[in-house]
Design a protein around this motif. Sequence first.
Motif, PDB file in Angstrom:
ATOM      1  N   LYS A  88       0.825  -1.190   0.000  1.00 19.71           N
ATOM      2  CA  LYS A  88       0.000   0.000   0.000  1.00 19.71           C
ATOM      3  C   LYS A  88       0.871   1.256   0.000  1.00 19.71           C
ATOM      4  O   LYS A  88       1.864   1.336   0.722  1.00 19.71           O
ATOM      5  N   LYS A  89       0.483   2.220  -0.802  1.00 17.91           N
ATOM      6  CA  LYS A  89       1.263   3.440  -0.905  1.00 17.91           C
ATOM      7  C   LYS A  89       0.752   4.504   0.051  1.00 17.91           C
ATOM      8  O   LYS A  89      -0.415   4.502   0.462  1.00 17.91           O
ATOM      9  N   VAL A  90       1.621   5.427   0.433  1.00 20.51           N
ATOM     10  CA  VAL A  90       1.235   6.605   1.199  1.00 20.51           C
ATOM     11  C   VAL A  90       0.648   7.621   0.225  1.00 20.51           C
ATOM     12  O   VAL A  90       1.240   7.887  -0.823  1.00 20.51           O
ATOM     13  N   ILE A  91      -0.503   8.179   0.562  1.00 17.70           N
ATOM     14  CA  ILE A  91      -1.165   9.138  -0.318  1.00 17.70           C
ATOM     15  C   ILE A  91      -0.635  10.530  -0.030  1.00 17.70           C
ATOM     16  O   ILE A  91      -0.774  11.040   1.095  1.00 17.70           O
ATOM     17  N   ARG A 124      -1.696   7.665   9.077  1.00 13.55           N
ATOM     18  CA  ARG A 124      -0.352   7.426   8.542  1.00 13.55           C
ATOM     19  C   ARG A 124      -0.386   7.185   7.035  1.00 13.55           C
ATOM     20  O   ARG A 124       0.653   7.197   6.369  1.00 13.55           O
ATOM     21  N   SER A 125      -1.590   6.941   6.505  1.00 13.88           N
ATOM     22  CA  SER A 125      -1.718   6.708   5.067  1.00 13.88           C
ATOM     23  C   SER A 125      -1.674   8.006   4.269  1.00 13.88           C
ATOM     24  O   SER A 125      -1.585   7.965   3.037  1.00 13.88           O
ATOM     25  N   PHE A 126      -1.767   9.153   4.960  1.00 12.37           N
ATOM     26  CA  PHE A 126      -1.788  10.448   4.286  1.00 12.37           C
ATOM     27  C   PHE A 126      -0.595  11.296   4.719  1.00 12.37           C
ATOM     28  O   PHE A 126      -0.258  11.363   5.903  1.00 12.37           O
ATOM     29  N   GLN A 127       0.010  11.965   3.758  1.00  9.45           N
ATOM     30  CA  GLN A 127       1.125  12.869   4.038  1.00  9.45           C
ATOM     31  C   GLN A 127       0.863  14.190   3.323  1.00  9.45           C
ATOM     32  O   GLN A 127       0.591  14.213   2.121  1.00  9.45           O
ATOM     33  N   PHE A 128       0.926  15.314   4.083  1.00  9.41           N
ATOM     34  CA  PHE A 128       0.632  16.632   3.519  1.00  9.41           C
ATOM     35  C   PHE A 128       1.919  17.365   3.143  1.00  9.41           C
ATOM     36  O   PHE A 128       2.915  17.327   3.874  1.00  9.41           O
ATOM     37  N   GLN A 169     -13.609   7.028   2.067  1.00  9.40           N
ATOM     38  CA  GLN A 169     -14.344   6.115   1.189  1.00  9.40           C
ATOM     39  C   GLN A 169     -13.490   5.653   0.014  1.00  9.40           C
ATOM     40  O   GLN A 169     -13.682   4.550  -0.502  1.00  9.40           O
ATOM     41  N   ALA A 170     -12.547   6.493  -0.406  1.00 12.02           N
ATOM     42  CA  ALA A 170     -11.697   6.152  -1.548  1.00 12.02           C
ATOM     43  C   ALA A 170     -10.320   5.643  -1.114  1.00 12.02           C
ATOM     44  O   ALA A 170      -9.443   5.453  -1.962  1.00 12.02           O
ATOM     45  N   LEU A 171     -10.136   5.399   0.177  1.00 13.15           N
ATOM     46  CA  LEU A 171      -8.816   5.012   0.685  1.00 13.15           C
ATOM     47  C   LEU A 171      -8.275   3.739   0.029  1.00 13.15           C
ATOM     48  O   LEU A 171      -7.092   3.718  -0.371  1.00 13.15           O
ATOM     49  N   PRO A 172      -9.040   2.668  -0.117  1.00  8.70           N
ATOM     50  CA  PRO A 172      -8.473   1.464  -0.745  1.00  8.70           C
ATOM     51  C   PRO A 172      -7.956   1.722  -2.155  1.00  8.70           C
ATOM     52  O   PRO A 172      -6.869   1.246  -2.530  1.00  8.70           O
ATOM     53  N   GLU A 173      -8.717   2.458  -2.943  1.00 10.60           N
ATOM     54  CA  GLU A 173      -8.294   2.753  -4.325  1.00 10.60           C
ATOM     55  C   GLU A 173      -7.057   3.642  -4.346  1.00 10.60           C
ATOM     56  O   GLU A 173      -6.146   3.446  -5.168  1.00 10.60           O
ATOM     57  N   LEU A 174      -7.018   4.641  -3.440  1.00  9.65           N
ATOM     58  CA  LEU A 174      -5.860   5.527  -3.385  1.00  9.65           C
ATOM     59  C   LEU A 174      -4.605   4.778  -2.944  1.00  9.65           C
ATOM     60  O   LEU A 174      -3.515   4.984  -3.485  1.00  9.65           O
ATOM     61  N   GLU A 175      -4.738   3.893  -1.967  1.00  9.95           N
ATOM     62  CA  GLU A 175      -3.581   3.118  -1.496  1.00  9.95           C
ATOM     63  C   GLU A 175      -3.066   2.159  -2.554  1.00  9.95           C
ATOM     64  O   GLU A 175      -1.872   1.845  -2.590  1.00  9.95           O
ATOM     65  N   ASN A 176      -3.948   1.708  -3.428  1.00  6.25           N
ATOM     66  CA  ASN A 176      -3.525   0.807  -4.514  1.00  6.25           C
ATOM     67  C   ASN A 176      -3.047   1.565  -5.741  1.00  6.25           C
ATOM     68  O   ASN A 176      -2.638   0.942  -6.734  1.00  6.25           O
ATOM     69  N   ARG A 215     -10.169   4.730 -10.573  1.00  6.43           N
ATOM     70  CA  ARG A 215     -11.208   4.185  -9.699  1.00  6.43           C
ATOM     71  C   ARG A 215     -11.443   5.110  -8.504  1.00  6.43           C
ATOM     72  O   ARG A 215     -12.590   5.299  -8.068  1.00  6.43           O
ATOM     73  N   ALA A 216     -10.369   5.728  -7.978  1.00  7.23           N
ATOM     74  CA  ALA A 216     -10.516   6.656  -6.855  1.00  7.23           C
ATOM     75  C   ALA A 216     -11.376   7.859  -7.263  1.00  7.23           C
ATOM     76  O   ALA A 216     -12.236   8.308  -6.496  1.00  7.23           O
ATOM     77  N   ILE A 217     -11.159   8.358  -8.464  1.00  5.86           N
ATOM     78  CA  ILE A 217     -11.963   9.485  -8.964  1.00  5.86           C
ATOM     79  C   ILE A 217     -13.430   9.083  -9.033  1.00  5.86           C
ATOM     80  O   ILE A 217     -14.325   9.845  -8.641  1.00  5.86           O
TER      81      ILE A 217
END
Length: 386
Positions: A2-5, A38-42, A296-303, A308-310
């Motif tokens: 999983k990637k950091v968004i 931790r999945s999000f970085q600003f 709600q879009a976290l799984p798509e964003l992490e992948n 699909r996230a859009i």
Amino acid sequence: MKKVIKIGFLYPYSSIFPQISQDIVDGINSAIPEIHRRSFQFFPEYINLGESSLVDAAFRKLISFHDVDIISGVISYKLIPDIVQIMQWRKKIGIFFDLGENLPPLESLPINLFFNSYMLWQKEYAMGFWAQQKFNSKGAIVIGSYDAGYQMHSSFWQGAIDAGAEEIDLHVLPYQPDQSSILHLLPAYFDKIEKSKVEFVHAIFCGNEAVEFFTAFKKSTLFGKVSLIVSAPMLTDHILSQINNLNIPCYSATEWNYASEEHFNQNFKRAYETYSSRKANLFALLGYEVGLTLLQALPELENGDIDRAISVIKQTTIKSARGDRNLHLDNCTEIPPIQIEKITIQGFEPQKIVVEQYNAMHFNHNSFSDIHNESISGFKNPYLCI
């Protein structure tokens, strides 16, 4: 894996609300459970007053150097033509914030561009429509030169016209490059307004000009003779704290009540105030709503599945303290109710009574293009970013 968004955030300067951007970012974080933060970085980028050259430079840095997945922040609809090509070319998601000082563009937005707006223009239209129906007589708008650069007064005017008004006076205070106070200008305008025998006055000011308007209005001969209707930014906590001894009755419009005991409002306030240790406000709510949507879009964003996230973001409707919210501006289902309130400014907590409720105007309403055509301005900085 999983990637950091990565979220690039455009920070404008506001002398009126210095923490506007931080409140939004904290609002986003407060909506996200700690286990997912931790999945999000600003990545913050300062854009001063939101001028085109600085926004363009910030965009290019966030995309080319930081390689962010999402670009967010506070910008004007007027800058969409400047950013849309690079956003689509690099397949980035844009989620932006605004107060609704201008109407969204007439043309549809690209599928990867989203806005979360407080829609001040909707409240102005509702107030204009309500005022004409209630008073059934001529009214007047008095507005500062800065506020006149946006489409709020045109929205109020159009609302009054749609309710049957044949005319409404408009008084725009002149721009004073070497003078910040408007106190010396207002008596002459109040005199003109009194001679025109109107039933109501609608004031649109922000910051210190709003404080000065209230002070001058209370001292004028208009006080007690005509009904006062004010724009929503004239009733912020900061302004109320400076005029709480004036005992001025007025009307305004809102779609969010901090004191509401409603379940979703209590959830929002608890989450934000626990996270930030600050009182919740409108900007925090705007961020909170986007945080709920991003979840709600976290799984798509992490992948890394941006397409699909859009699609998920476009289709997501969340339950908020101000009703059902969707970030897709072309969406026509989530139309928030707008309350017209009678307010007595006496003490820090004003007394409020809801006197009418309206549904907001659909984006395909016939008056939409009329408001656009009535107000042409070159202002590109977001409202309150002065």
